[in-house]
Design a protein around this motif. Sequence first.
Motif, PDB file in Angstrom:
ATOM      1  N   VAL A 100       0.858  -1.182   0.000  1.00  0.00           N
ATOM      2  CA  VAL A 100       0.000   0.000   0.000  1.00  0.00           C
ATOM      3  C   VAL A 100       0.893   1.230   0.000  1.00  0.00           C
ATOM      4  O   VAL A 100       1.691   1.433   0.916  1.00  0.00           O
ATOM      5  N   ASP A 101       0.743   2.051  -1.032  1.00  0.00           N
ATOM      6  CA  ASP A 101       1.595   3.233  -1.139  1.00  0.00           C
ATOM      7  C   ASP A 101       1.039   4.386  -0.304  1.00  0.00           C
ATOM      8  O   ASP A 101      -0.065   4.321   0.238  1.00  0.00           O
ATOM      9  N   ILE A 102       1.804   5.429  -0.231  1.00  0.00           N
ATOM     10  CA  ILE A 102       1.491   6.568   0.629  1.00  0.00           C
ATOM     11  C   ILE A 102       0.194   7.269   0.202  1.00  0.00           C
ATOM     12  O   ILE A 102      -0.559   7.749   1.043  1.00  0.00           O
ATOM     13  N   VAL A 103      -0.079   7.291  -1.100  1.00  0.00           N
ATOM     14  CA  VAL A 103      -1.294   7.951  -1.585  1.00  0.00           C
ATOM     15  C   VAL A 103      -2.533   7.245  -1.034  1.00  0.00           C
ATOM     16  O   VAL A 103      -3.504   7.899  -0.623  1.00  0.00           O
ATOM     17  N   LYS A 104      -2.513   5.932  -0.993  1.00  0.00           N
ATOM     18  CA  LYS A 104      -3.644   5.187  -0.439  1.00  0.00           C
ATOM     19  C   LYS A 104      -3.776   5.438   1.062  1.00  0.00           C
ATOM     20  O   LYS A 104      -4.884   5.530   1.583  1.00  0.00           O
ATOM     21  N   TRP A 105      -2.657   5.529   1.765  1.00  0.00           N
ATOM     22  CA  TRP A 105      -2.720   5.826   3.202  1.00  0.00           C
ATOM     23  C   TRP A 105      -3.284   7.217   3.444  1.00  0.00           C
ATOM     24  O   TRP A 105      -4.027   7.438   4.402  1.00  0.00           O
ATOM     25  N   ILE A 106      -2.947   8.159   2.577  1.00  0.00           N
ATOM     26  CA  ILE A 106      -3.518   9.514   2.696  1.00  0.00           C
ATOM     27  C   ILE A 106      -5.027   9.441   2.502  1.00  0.00           C
ATOM     28  O   ILE A 106      -5.798  10.073   3.238  1.00  0.00           O
ATOM     29  N   GLY A 107      -5.468   8.652   1.528  1.00  0.00           N
ATOM     30  CA  GLY A 107      -6.905   8.473   1.305  1.00  0.00           C
ATOM     31  C   GLY A 107      -7.600   7.891   2.520  1.00  0.00           C
ATOM     32  O   GLY A 107      -8.673   8.348   2.914  1.00  0.00           O
TER      33      GLY A 107
END
Length: 120
Positions: A100-107
């Motif tokens: 899971v990349d950082i963009v998904k964690w931000i989401g």
Amino acid sequence: MTSIYRILPLALLQSALLAGGQVFLKFAMMKMQPFSWTWSFFGRLLVNWQFAVCGLCFLVASLLWIYMLRVFPLSIAYPLSSLSYVFGMIAAIVCFHEQVDIVKWIGVGLIMAGCCLIAK
């Protein structure tokens, strides 16, 4: 005014059941041959125990959702159901070892922030 302390445990349980149903559905599909619109495919699906657990999770989640809709305002209950996305992301990592990349964690963080704003 709806007490967040009354709806939050129900929303967490309902969201966990929804995500759990998706996890068991994924496990069931991983054991199956490629999807086809045939009687044999659906016959094998119906004897797949992971598919049965998936259905049970969705059934209990639906019954809980019916209760939540009866007791709480839709404007609070519906946004809190998005917590299932958070549980789904955690399940993707734990159960399927997905990256899971950082963009998904931000989401996910934005979803959680939105739930906190709705709950106030």
